[in-house]
Design a protein around this motif. Structure first.
Motif, PDB file in Angstrom:
ATOM      1  N   ARG A 157       0.828  -1.209   0.000  1.00 23.95           N
ATOM      2  CA  ARG A 157       0.000   0.000   0.000  1.00 23.95           C
ATOM      3  C   ARG A 157       0.860   1.257   0.000  1.00 23.95           C
ATOM      4  O   ARG A 157       1.877   1.335   0.680  1.00 23.95           O
ATOM      5  CB  ARG A 157      -0.974  -0.003   1.173  1.00 23.95           C
ATOM      6  N   TRP A 158       0.409   2.209  -0.803  1.00 27.01           N
ATOM      7  CA  TRP A 158       1.075   3.501  -0.872  1.00 27.01           C
ATOM      8  C   TRP A 158       0.124   4.480  -1.478  1.00 27.01           C
ATOM      9  O   TRP A 158      -0.536   4.134  -2.460  1.00 27.01           O
ATOM     10  CB  TRP A 158       2.351   3.423  -1.709  1.00 27.01           C
ATOM     11  N   PRO A 159      -0.093   5.632  -0.995  1.00 25.49           N
ATOM     12  CA  PRO A 159       0.545   6.204   0.184  1.00 25.49           C
ATOM     13  C   PRO A 159      -0.035   5.611   1.466  1.00 25.49           C
ATOM     14  O   PRO A 159      -1.084   4.973   1.457  1.00 25.49           O
ATOM     15  CB  PRO A 159       0.217   7.688   0.071  1.00 25.49           C
ATOM     16  N   CYS A 160       0.643   5.867   2.544  1.00 24.99           N
ATOM     17  CA  CYS A 160       0.191   5.374   3.834  1.00 24.99           C
ATOM     18  C   CYS A 160      -0.996   6.211   4.302  1.00 24.99           C
ATOM     19  O   CYS A 160      -1.031   7.419   4.088  1.00 24.99           O
ATOM     20  CB  CYS A 160       1.315   5.471   4.864  1.00 24.99           C
ATOM     21  N   PRO A 161      -1.983   5.559   4.942  1.00 26.74           N
ATOM     22  CA  PRO A 161      -3.125   6.319   5.448  1.00 26.74           C
ATOM     23  C   PRO A 161      -2.695   7.298   6.537  1.00 26.74           C
ATOM     24  O   PRO A 161      -1.751   7.034   7.270  1.00 26.74           O
ATOM     25  CB  PRO A 161      -4.062   5.252   6.015  1.00 26.74           C
ATOM     26  N   VAL A 162      -3.405   8.399   6.620  1.00 29.75           N
ATOM     27  CA  VAL A 162      -3.109   9.423   7.618  1.00 29.75           C
ATOM     28  C   VAL A 162      -4.274   9.472   8.602  1.00 29.75           C
ATOM     29  O   VAL A 162      -5.430   9.432   8.200  1.00 29.75           O
ATOM     30  CB  VAL A 162      -2.922  10.808   6.955  1.00 29.75           C
ATOM     31  N   GLY A 163      -3.977   9.538   9.886  1.00 28.32           N
ATOM     32  CA  GLY A 163      -5.014   9.631  10.900  1.00 28.32           C
ATOM     33  C   GLY A 163      -5.586   8.278  11.269  1.00 28.32           C
ATOM     34  O   GLY A 163      -5.147   7.236  10.788  1.00 28.32           O
ATOM     35  N   VAL A 164      -6.612   8.295  12.106  1.00 26.82           N
ATOM     36  CA  VAL A 164      -7.244   7.070  12.590  1.00 26.82           C
ATOM     37  C   VAL A 164      -8.384   6.696  11.659  1.00 26.82           C
ATOM     38  O   VAL A 164      -9.225   7.523  11.330  1.00 26.82           O
ATOM     39  CB  VAL A 164      -7.768   7.274  14.032  1.00 26.82           C
ATOM     40  N   CYS A 169       0.578 -13.297   5.879  1.00 25.88           N
ATOM     41  CA  CYS A 169       1.443 -12.396   6.636  1.00 25.88           C
ATOM     42  C   CYS A 169       2.353 -11.714   5.615  1.00 25.88           C
ATOM     43  O   CYS A 169       3.234 -12.341   5.042  1.00 25.88           O
ATOM     44  CB  CYS A 169       2.252 -13.190   7.662  1.00 25.88           C
ATOM     45  N   CYS A 170       2.112 -10.434   5.363  1.00 26.85           N
ATOM     46  CA  CYS A 170       2.789  -9.706   4.286  1.00 26.85           C
ATOM     47  C   CYS A 170       3.486  -8.462   4.830  1.00 26.85           C
ATOM     48  O   CYS A 170       3.000  -7.843   5.776  1.00 26.85           O
ATOM     49  CB  CYS A 170       1.766  -9.264   3.240  1.00 26.85           C
ATOM     50  N   TYR A 171       4.565  -8.078   4.169  1.00 27.26           N
ATOM     51  CA  TYR A 171       5.272  -6.869   4.596  1.00 27.26           C
ATOM     52  C   TYR A 171       4.408  -5.654   4.321  1.00 27.26           C
ATOM     53  O   TYR A 171       3.818  -5.514   3.254  1.00 27.26           O
ATOM     54  CB  TYR A 171       6.619  -6.734   3.875  1.00 27.26           C
ATOM     55  N   ASP A 172       4.305  -4.763   5.299  1.00 28.37           N
ATOM     56  CA  ASP A 172       3.548  -3.528   5.181  1.00 28.37           C
ATOM     57  C   ASP A 172       4.517  -2.358   5.304  1.00 28.37           C
ATOM     58  O   ASP A 172       5.109  -2.153   6.366  1.00 28.37           O
ATOM     59  CB  ASP A 172       2.483  -3.464   6.286  1.00 28.37           C
ATOM     60  N   SER A 173       4.689  -1.625   4.217  1.00 28.13           N
ATOM     61  CA  SER A 173       5.672  -0.536   4.203  1.00 28.13           C
ATOM     62  C   SER A 173       5.291   0.596   5.145  1.00 28.13           C
ATOM     63  O   SER A 173       6.155   1.303   5.652  1.00 28.13           O
ATOM     64  CB  SER A 173       5.845   0.005   2.785  1.00 28.13           C
ATOM     65  N   CYS A 174       4.018   0.770   5.410  1.00 24.66           N
ATOM     66  CA  CYS A 174       3.588   1.840   6.316  1.00 24.66           C
ATOM     67  C   CYS A 174       3.888   1.491   7.767  1.00 24.66           C
ATOM     68  O   CYS A 174       4.245   2.363   8.557  1.00 24.66           O
ATOM     69  CB  CYS A 174       2.102   2.114   6.137  1.00 24.66           C
TER      70      CYS A 174
END
Length: 109
Positions: free
Chosen positions: A65-72, A94-99
């Motif tokens: 995922r990109w861009p990373c989510p901002v906030g809750v 189980c996957c790598y999450d860049s965020c």
């Protein structure tokens, strides 16, 4: 005289850093690869809890995922951190999450 003192301080700091890294490596039970082209490895499961059986679920990881989510985001809470598929539900990988800069359970594709 001042140069020698600085040299000794540098040696002590380097030795202390190496001891901390060795301690972390010794307590690591499972190593994961980051999603980078270099496939950098990191400790994704420390030996601090009872082990979970290693499983390999069917399917593949979704795109990073990109861009990373901002906030809750209350509709989509943060994924559960994991070291391997055994931490995830049967329909997840189980996957790598860049965020998160860690592996997390995600719906398999």
């Amino acid at each position: 005289m001042m140069v020698r003192v600085c040299g000794v301080v540098v040696v002590v700091v380097v030795m202390a850093s190496a001891a901390v890294m060795t301690e972390a490596q010794d307590s690591c039970r499972y190593w994961c690869k980051k999603g980078s082209p270099q496939q950098e490895r990191y400790c994704c499961e420390l030996d601090i809890a009872p082990p979970i059986a290693v499983e390999v679920h069917s399917g593949a990881c979704p795109a990073v995922r990109w861009p990373c989510p901002v906030g809750v985001d209350t509709k989509h809470p943060s994924p559960k951190l994991c070291a391997h598929d055994g931490y995830c539900r049967a329909n997840q990988k189980c996957c790598y999450d860049s965020c998160l800069d860690h592996h997390a359970c995600k719906a398999a594709v």
